[in-house]
Design a protein around this motif. Structure first.
Motif, PDB file in Angstrom:
ATOM      1  N   PHE B 285      -3.550 -19.480  35.381  1.00  0.00           N
ATOM      2  CA  PHE B 285      -4.725 -18.681  35.729  1.00  0.00           C
ATOM      3  C   PHE B 285      -4.303 -17.390  36.421  1.00  0.00           C
ATOM      4  O   PHE B 285      -4.801 -16.300  36.093  1.00  0.00           O
ATOM      5  N   ALA B 286      -3.365 -17.509  37.353  1.00  0.00           N
ATOM      6  CA  ALA B 286      -2.930 -16.322  38.084  1.00  0.00           C
ATOM      7  C   ALA B 286      -2.250 -15.337  37.149  1.00  0.00           C
ATOM      8  O   ALA B 286      -2.441 -14.118  37.251  1.00  0.00           O
ATOM      9  N   MET B 287      -1.446 -15.880  36.229  1.00  0.00           N
ATOM     10  CA  MET B 287      -0.793 -14.980  35.275  1.00  0.00           C
ATOM     11  C   MET B 287      -1.826 -14.275  34.410  1.00  0.00           C
ATOM     12  O   MET B 287      -1.694 -13.091  34.086  1.00  0.00           O
ATOM     13  N   LEU B 288      -2.862 -15.036  34.056  1.00  0.00           N
ATOM     14  CA  LEU B 288      -3.927 -14.424  33.253  1.00  0.00           C
ATOM     15  C   LEU B 288      -4.584 -13.286  34.032  1.00  0.00           C
ATOM     16  O   LEU B 288      -4.829 -12.202  33.491  1.00  0.00           O
ATOM     17  N   LEU B 289      -4.835 -13.532  35.334  1.00  0.00           N
ATOM     18  CA  LEU B 289      -5.398 -12.458  36.163  1.00  0.00           C
ATOM     19  C   LEU B 289      -4.477 -11.244  36.155  1.00  0.00           C
ATOM     20  O   LEU B 289      -4.922 -10.098  36.068  1.00  0.00           O
ATOM     21  N   GLY B 290      -3.180 -11.519  36.231  1.00  0.00           N
ATOM     22  CA  GLY B 290      -2.210 -10.437  36.215  1.00  0.00           C
ATOM     23  C   GLY B 290      -2.313  -9.629  34.936  1.00  0.00           C
ATOM     24  O   GLY B 290      -2.409  -8.391  34.952  1.00  0.00           O
ATOM     25  N   VAL B 291      -2.341 -10.334  33.821  1.00  0.00           N
ATOM     26  CA  VAL B 291      -2.392  -9.642  32.524  1.00  0.00           C
ATOM     27  C   VAL B 291      -3.700  -8.867  32.389  1.00  0.00           C
ATOM     28  O   VAL B 291      -3.716  -7.704  31.960  1.00  0.00           O
ATOM     29  N   LEU B 310      -7.551   7.970  38.844  1.00  0.00           N
ATOM     30  CA  LEU B 310      -6.629   7.583  37.781  1.00  0.00           C
ATOM     31  C   LEU B 310      -5.404   6.891  38.377  1.00  0.00           C
ATOM     32  O   LEU B 310      -5.003   5.815  37.932  1.00  0.00           O
ATOM     33  N   VAL B 311      -4.844   7.506  39.398  1.00  0.00           N
ATOM     34  CA  VAL B 311      -3.664   6.894  40.018  1.00  0.00           C
ATOM     35  C   VAL B 311      -4.038   5.536  40.617  1.00  0.00           C
ATOM     36  O   VAL B 311      -3.271   4.572  40.540  1.00  0.00           O
ATOM     37  N   ALA B 312      -5.249   5.458  41.204  1.00  0.00           N
ATOM     38  CA  ALA B 312      -5.686   4.204  41.812  1.00  0.00           C
ATOM     39  C   ALA B 312      -5.763   3.094  40.761  1.00  0.00           C
ATOM     40  O   ALA B 312      -5.256   1.994  40.969  1.00  0.00           O
ATOM     41  N   TYR B 313      -6.389   3.393  39.624  1.00  0.00           N
ATOM     42  CA  TYR B 313      -6.478   2.357  38.589  1.00  0.00           C
ATOM     43  C   TYR B 313      -5.109   2.028  38.014  1.00  0.00           C
ATOM     44  O   TYR B 313      -4.844   0.890  37.626  1.00  0.00           O
ATOM     45  N   SER B 314      -4.228   3.032  37.962  1.00  0.00           N
ATOM     46  CA  SER B 314      -2.885   2.725  37.482  1.00  0.00           C
ATOM     47  C   SER B 314      -2.215   1.748  38.442  1.00  0.00           C
ATOM     48  O   SER B 314      -1.403   0.922  38.025  1.00  0.00           O
ATOM     49  N   SER B 315      -2.569   1.823  39.728  1.00  0.00           N
ATOM     50  CA  SER B 315      -2.021   0.865  40.681  1.00  0.00           C
ATOM     51  C   SER B 315      -2.472  -0.550  40.340  1.00  0.00           C
ATOM     52  O   SER B 315      -1.688  -1.491  40.419  1.00  0.00           O
ATOM     53  N   VAL B 316      -3.760  -0.682  39.986  1.00  0.00           N
ATOM     54  CA  VAL B 316      -4.257  -2.002  39.605  1.00  0.00           C
ATOM     55  C   VAL B 316      -3.411  -2.537  38.458  1.00  0.00           C
ATOM     56  O   VAL B 316      -2.988  -3.695  38.443  1.00  0.00           O
ATOM     57  N   SER B 317      -3.136  -1.656  37.508  1.00  0.00           N
ATOM     58  CA  SER B 317      -2.359  -2.061  36.352  1.00  0.00           C
ATOM     59  C   SER B 317      -0.949  -2.470  36.756  1.00  0.00           C
ATOM     60  O   SER B 317      -0.450  -3.520  36.361  1.00  0.00           O
ATOM     61  N   HIS B 318      -0.310  -1.656  37.588  1.00  0.00           N
ATOM     62  CA  HIS B 318       1.080  -1.955  37.962  1.00  0.00           C
ATOM     63  C   HIS B 318       1.185  -3.193  38.833  1.00  0.00           C
ATOM     64  O   HIS B 318       2.152  -3.939  38.727  1.00  0.00           O
ATOM     65  N   MET B 319       0.187  -3.391  39.703  1.00  0.00           N
ATOM     66  CA  MET B 319       0.265  -4.570  40.555  1.00  0.00           C
ATOM     67  C   MET B 319      -0.002  -5.829  39.735  1.00  0.00           C
ATOM     68  O   MET B 319       0.360  -6.932  40.147  1.00  0.00           O
ATOM     69  N   GLY B 320      -0.645  -5.689  38.578  1.00  0.00           N
ATOM     70  CA  GLY B 320      -0.801  -6.814  37.665  1.00  0.00           C
ATOM     71  C   GLY B 320       0.556  -7.376  37.258  1.00  0.00           C
ATOM     72  O   GLY B 320       0.740  -8.594  37.162  1.00  0.00           O
ATOM     73  N   PHE B 321       1.530  -6.479  37.053  1.00  0.00           N
ATOM     74  CA  PHE B 321       2.881  -6.939  36.720  1.00  0.00           C
ATOM     75  C   PHE B 321       3.454  -7.786  37.845  1.00  0.00           C
ATOM     76  O   PHE B 321       4.135  -8.779  37.602  1.00  0.00           O
ATOM     77  N   VAL B 322       3.167  -7.348  39.075  1.00  0.00           N
ATOM     78  CA  VAL B 322       3.694  -8.103  40.217  1.00  0.00           C
ATOM     79  C   VAL B 322       3.111  -9.521  40.224  1.00  0.00           C
ATOM     80  O   VAL B 322       3.833 -10.509  40.379  1.00  0.00           O
ATOM     81  N   LEU B 323       1.797  -9.595  40.021  1.00  0.00           N
ATOM     82  CA  LEU B 323       1.151 -10.906  40.016  1.00  0.00           C
ATOM     83  C   LEU B 323       1.703 -11.778  38.889  1.00  0.00           C
ATOM     84  O   LEU B 323       2.009 -12.962  39.083  1.00  0.00           O
TER      85      LEU B 323
END
Lengths: 505, 509
Positions: B285-291, B310-323
């Motif tokens: 589930f957590a990985m799915l949230l990440g993706v 734009l930069v803020a949403y890109s952060s959401v995207s990049h932190m998804g990789f961390v999750l």
């Protein structure tokens, strides 16, 4: 119990004697020379002496029952100490508040001390006689303090409201006491506890006509239940718990700021002290009906208090609703004491929470006192009145912000320790529904506390020219230091309070 | 002592900065700049501690570099425990470095009440450092909350047009989730006390205690939610775009650079090790949230006209990789997650500084009004190009290493999700390059024509912040080994600890 007072009895009672002496001296002083500064000086010094006396009794005099009415034990002395300290700071703040108003302001201090005596009596009462005595001493002084002629009609309206509702609640309490008396034949908490545990033993003590109707322990329990519920309803008024809270915002708003500070702390703290002692000693927790009722009272207080606070644009009303919510949090700890296993922690939690609540509330209303020094139809209590305070009077704003953050339960403040305790007992006693309410309530709470802080950070010149007087200013410094000092290093208070909780649980 | 010294420097530096306001407007900046430098100097020797110098705890060699323990509230077994290992050290180093960058980025932008601004900046840093080194759960929570207040004030006082809304949203999201954390901590402590008879908030004593698995599962959620809100993971991210957009540049730098990392750090340090079994149960589930975060963040970043959003949403995207990396929980993927945390910290801090610089010069963040700015500000254009490329994951720069390792590690665990996450890299290239094109290339916009005269290019001060960030990313991209050397022992021990207790999917080779 012998009828006469012994020497040690007098020693144990010495805080009462000192405080009464101070009141008499003050009365004479006012009669001879009307001087606000002198009056407040005498009162403040007198309160300090009383505090020293309380400490002395706490250290050197063994806990004991003095006459069936008054109990002198660490629990009572803790509350007395809190009440006297709060009165001390309120006395100084009231001095500044009245300074520029002219008129006859000296009697306010006298009333303040009388009400303090009432609060101390409540803290020490082990008997319904002393309970009523303290309650009325406190209540009647408060009527006059609320309507004290410092401002216009608003405070008269508030006093009238408080008079009527407080009268009704006293009637409820008295009626409830009558039921308990009829059932058990005694007014003392300790004897009532014996009767409660062993109903057959009191048959002899039951009076007159009631005796016939009492059939076995079942109906005895019913009388106890009715009496207990009526007392709780009356106490609920005084503690401003939902659904008995209607008067709170109006009275808070209408009363002069020092009175509001007093009403919010001493009055509620004293009554809670009796309530907790009574409940623990007669084991009121065995009545599931009462517990169910209190559950809803706590839940509704938390939700309604916080929700209604969001809509306020008046600081005093906002603090009124927030105090309803805070008393709701306190009731969570009160309910957590229902199970014997968690009782000690729960009592400890209520005491710590109350210490935090006292400190924070005195500080918050203290800021309102200092803001409202000018003679006007109402106190400076509108939200826009505080715009730009952060830039024009940074220190005052910082104090206020510290108090608000403490109310919100943010670390570094005593409020956090209190909130931490509430969470801990709720988890420990598995009161999950109430825990969820506390969490949601705190989240809502953040919203309106932050709004006040945000208002103070606006760039505005409304608050220019506000002077910080010496007495009130140093009081706020002291309160803030206590708030942050104990917030960062609470260990001494916790050790002390947990020892006290052990003695009464 | 290093840790206490650093905390003292930051806390006292903040107070000194506030007080120095009385003498001169410019003094607070210097005070906090010096505090950051001093903290950096104090920290430096720690970076050279050799593995054989690490502490012995209970007679066993450990991964800890430093450890202090004082009694605080004995009634509940709460102690003042600071401890630092490679992971903590890396995070503290990042914090202090970005603190330095943040002070520089506020240099010309903040003119209103500089003293109080720098005070809040320093206290945010101190709070975050506290979070990274506290190993008593009460103390950890203490700092977790403390860092929010100064950050709230930074946004609420010095923010842009919609600051009231944004700061409130930020505070409510993080605080409300923080209360769940507090409940979970308390329940953990009390459950432990029921079993062992002692109250303790000590991380080391709570670690490795087998709880009832259903209880552990519930408690894990409390920790998980608090950290995922901070991370922020999809769908708990809505506070982030508003907070980042409205915050002054320095606060955005700190928010994106280090505050988000406290969430990831909490997951690695607390959630998974304390509740390994429960973590396995929600790993998918957590990985799915990440993706979902990766794809959703990228999609929304693409749709923004506001550069900061734009930069803020890109952060959401990049932190998804961390999750994704954390919950894949293979050695590679955790390494990747940590690398991504550092690299994202550096690159996003730089992008926010650029956004701040643009707003300072143009008084707008609207990209549709920009265009052709390279002509007027070539240095800024080139530097932006560098960070845009870093952000989209070009090999040779730090972000690539992080994302690649995460994908490599996650591929062993769940192929489908990894493939979906890879699409995020493609989408990243699209939104990043489009941003570059809209702002710096293309036809000069009206704004440029109107303001061409007073558009100063990056000066010395900005370069002073930008060049270390660029070198850092380059170093991470070309020679990341020192970072791995630093954190590997820690991650390996955590990995061993958790996989011993459970059958992580990821433990299969």
């Amino acid at each position: 119990m012998t009828t006469g007072l012994t020497g040690t009895d007098l020693l144990a009672l010495s805080p009462f004697i000192t405080l009464t002496g101070v009141i008499l001296v003050l009365m004479m002083a006012i009669a001879f020379a009307r001087h606000l500064g002198l009056t407040c000086l005498i009162a403040a010094l007198g309160l300090l002496v009383t505090l020293a006396n309380i400490l002395w009794v706490a250290i050197f005099v063994d806990p004991q029952l003095v006459t069936p009415l008054i109990i002198v034990d660490p629990y009572a002395l803790l509350f007395s100490g809190l009440i006297v300290i709060a009165s001390f700071f309120i006395c100084l703040l009231a001095y500044n508040y009245h300074q520029q108003r002219g008129g006859h302001q000296e009697e306010f201090t006298l009333l303040l001390l009388l009400a303090t005596l009432g609060g101390v009596t409540l803290a020490h009462s082990a008997h319904f006689g002393s309970f009523i005595l303290g309650l009325e001493l406190l209540g009647i002084s408060l009527y006059a303090m609320i309507s004290y002629p410092t401002q216009g009609l608003l405070s008269l309206e508030a006093a009238l409201k408080y008079l009527i509702l407080s009268g009704v609640s006293s009637a409820f309490i008295l009626f409830g006491i009558a039921f308990l008396f009829a059932t058990t034949g005694t007014l003392s908490f300790a004897e009532m506890a014996d009767a409660n545990i062993n109903p057959t033993a009191v048959q002899g003590g039951v009076q007159g006509g009631v005796q016939g109707s009492v059939q076995g322990s079942e109906s005895l329990r019913l009388y106890m239940l009715i009496g207990g519920s009526m007392i709780l309803a009356g106490v609920g008024f005084k503690l401003s718990l939902v659904p008995f809270h209607m008067w709170t915002p109006d009275v808070y708003e209408g009363a002069p700021a020092p009175t509001t500070a007093f009403l919010a702390t001493v009055s509620k703290g004293g009554i809670f002290a009796v309530l907790l002692r009574f409940f623990v000693s007669v084991d009121g927790y065995q009545y599931q009906t009462i517990l169910d009722g209190l559950f809803w009272v706590a839940l509704l207080s938390i939700f309604l208090g916080n929700l209604l606070a969001v809509m306020q644009s008046n600081i005093k009303r906002l603090l009124a609703y927030s105090s309803i919510a805070h008393l709701g949090y306190l009731m969570v700890a009160f309910l957590a004491a229902a199970e014997i296993g968690g009782r000690q922690l729960a009592i400890e939690a209520s005491l710590v929470f109350l210490i935090a609540y006292f400190t924070t509330t005195v500080g918050a209303f203290g800021v309102v006192c200092i803001m409202s020094r000018k003679l006007a139809a109402r106190d400076t209590d509108q939200l826009p009145d505080y715009e730009g305070l952060f830039w024009n009077r940074p220190l005052l704003a910082a104090f206020f912000a510290a108090m608000l953050l403490s109310l919100a339960g943010i670390p570094l403040t005593l409020g956090f320790i209190g909130k931490f305790y509430i969470f801990a007992v709720a988890v420990d006693s598995e009161l999950w529904a109430l825990l969820v309410a506390v969490i949601i309530g705190s989240a809502i709470g953040l919203f309106y506390y932050l709004r006040v802080i945000f208002t103070m950070t606006k760039r505005s010149s409304v608050t220019e020219g506000i002077a910080i007087p010496k007495a009130g200013g140093w009081s706020l410094v002291a309160v803030t230091l206590i708030l942050i000092g104990l917030g960062v290093y609470p260990a001494p208070v916790i050790e002390w309070v947990s020892a006290i909780a052990r003695t009464i649980s | 002592m290093t840790m206490i010294t650093i905390m003292a420097i930051l806390f006292l530096g903040g107070i000194a900065a506030w007080l120095s306001d009385r003498w001169h407007q410019d003094l607070p900046r210097w005070v906090s700049l010096l505090s950051c430098l001093l903290a950096g100097v104090v920290l430096t020797p720690m970076l050279f501690v050799q593995p054989e110098q690490m502490l012995l705890l209970d007679g066993v060699s450990s991964t800890w570099l430093e450890y202090v323990n004082y009694q605080w509230i004995p009634r509940f077994g709460i102690a003042f425990i600071f401890a630092m290992d490679g992971l903590g050290l890396l995070m503290v180093a990042l914090t202090i470095f970005l603190g330095f960058v943040a002070v520089i980025s506020s240099w010309d932008e903040i003119t209103f009440r500089t003293g109080f601004f720098q005070f809040n900046l320093m206290w945010t840093l101190a709070g975050v450092v506290g979070v990274f080194i506290s190993l008593d759960l009460f103390l950890f929570f203490f700092f977790w909350e403390i860092m929010l207040i100064p950050m709230y004030l930074l946004i609420a006082i010095w923010g842009h047009e919609n600051k009231s809304y944004a700061s409130m949203k930020f505070f409510l999201f993080t605080q409300a989730s923080g209360m769940l954390l507090l409940v979970a901590i308390l329940a953990l402590v009390l459950a432990n006390a029921e079993e062992t008879g002692i109250y303790t908030f000590n991380y080391f004593m709570l670690l490795g205690h087998a709880l009832d698995s259903d209880l552990a599962y519930l408690l894990m959620w409390g920790f998980f939610l608090a950290f995922v809100v901070k991370l922020p993971g999809f769908p708990f991210h809505p506070w982030l775009p508003d907070a980042h957009t409205q915050a002054p540049t320095a606060a955005s730098v700190l928010l994106a650079g280090i505050l988000l990392k406290t969430g990831a750090y909490g997951l690695i340090r607390f959630t998974v090790p304390l509740f390994p079994e429960a973590a396995v149960r929600i790993a998918d589930f957590a990985m799915l949230l990440g993706v979902l975060g990766i794809l959703y963040g990228a999609l929304l970043a693409f749709a923004q006209a506001d550069f900061k959003r734009l930069v803020a949403y890109s952060s959401v995207s990049h932190m998804g990789f961390v999750l994704l990396g954390i919950y894949a929980w293979t050695e590679l993927s955790i390494q990747g997650a940590v690398m991504q945390m550092v690299a994202h910290g550096l690159s996003t801090a730089a992008l926010f500084m650029i956004a701040g610089a643009l707003q300072h010069r143009l008084h707008t963040r609207d990209m549709t009004a920009m265009g052709g700015l390279w002509q007027a500000m070539p240095r800024m254009g080139a530097i932006t190009m560098f960070f845009i490329i870093a952000s989209l994951g070009m090999p040779g720069l730090g972000n690539f290493v992080g994302e690649f390792l995460v994908l490599l590690g996650a591929f062993q665990v769940n192929k489908l999700m990894t493939i979906a996450a890879t699409l995020g890299l493609v989408a990243g290239a699209v939104y990043a390059l489009i941003a570059m094109q809209r702002v710096f290339q293309g036809e000069p916009g009206d704004l440029l024509n109107a303001k061409r005269q007073d558009l100063p290019d990056f000066g010395m001060k900005e370069l002073l912040a930008m060049i270390p960030l660029m070198l850092g990313l380059l170093w991470l991209g070309v020679y990341p080994q020192p970072v791995f050397d630093l954190v590997d022992p820690v991650l390996a021990s955590l990995y061993e600890l958790t996989t011993n207790q459970t059958n992580w999917v990821g433990s299969d080779p």
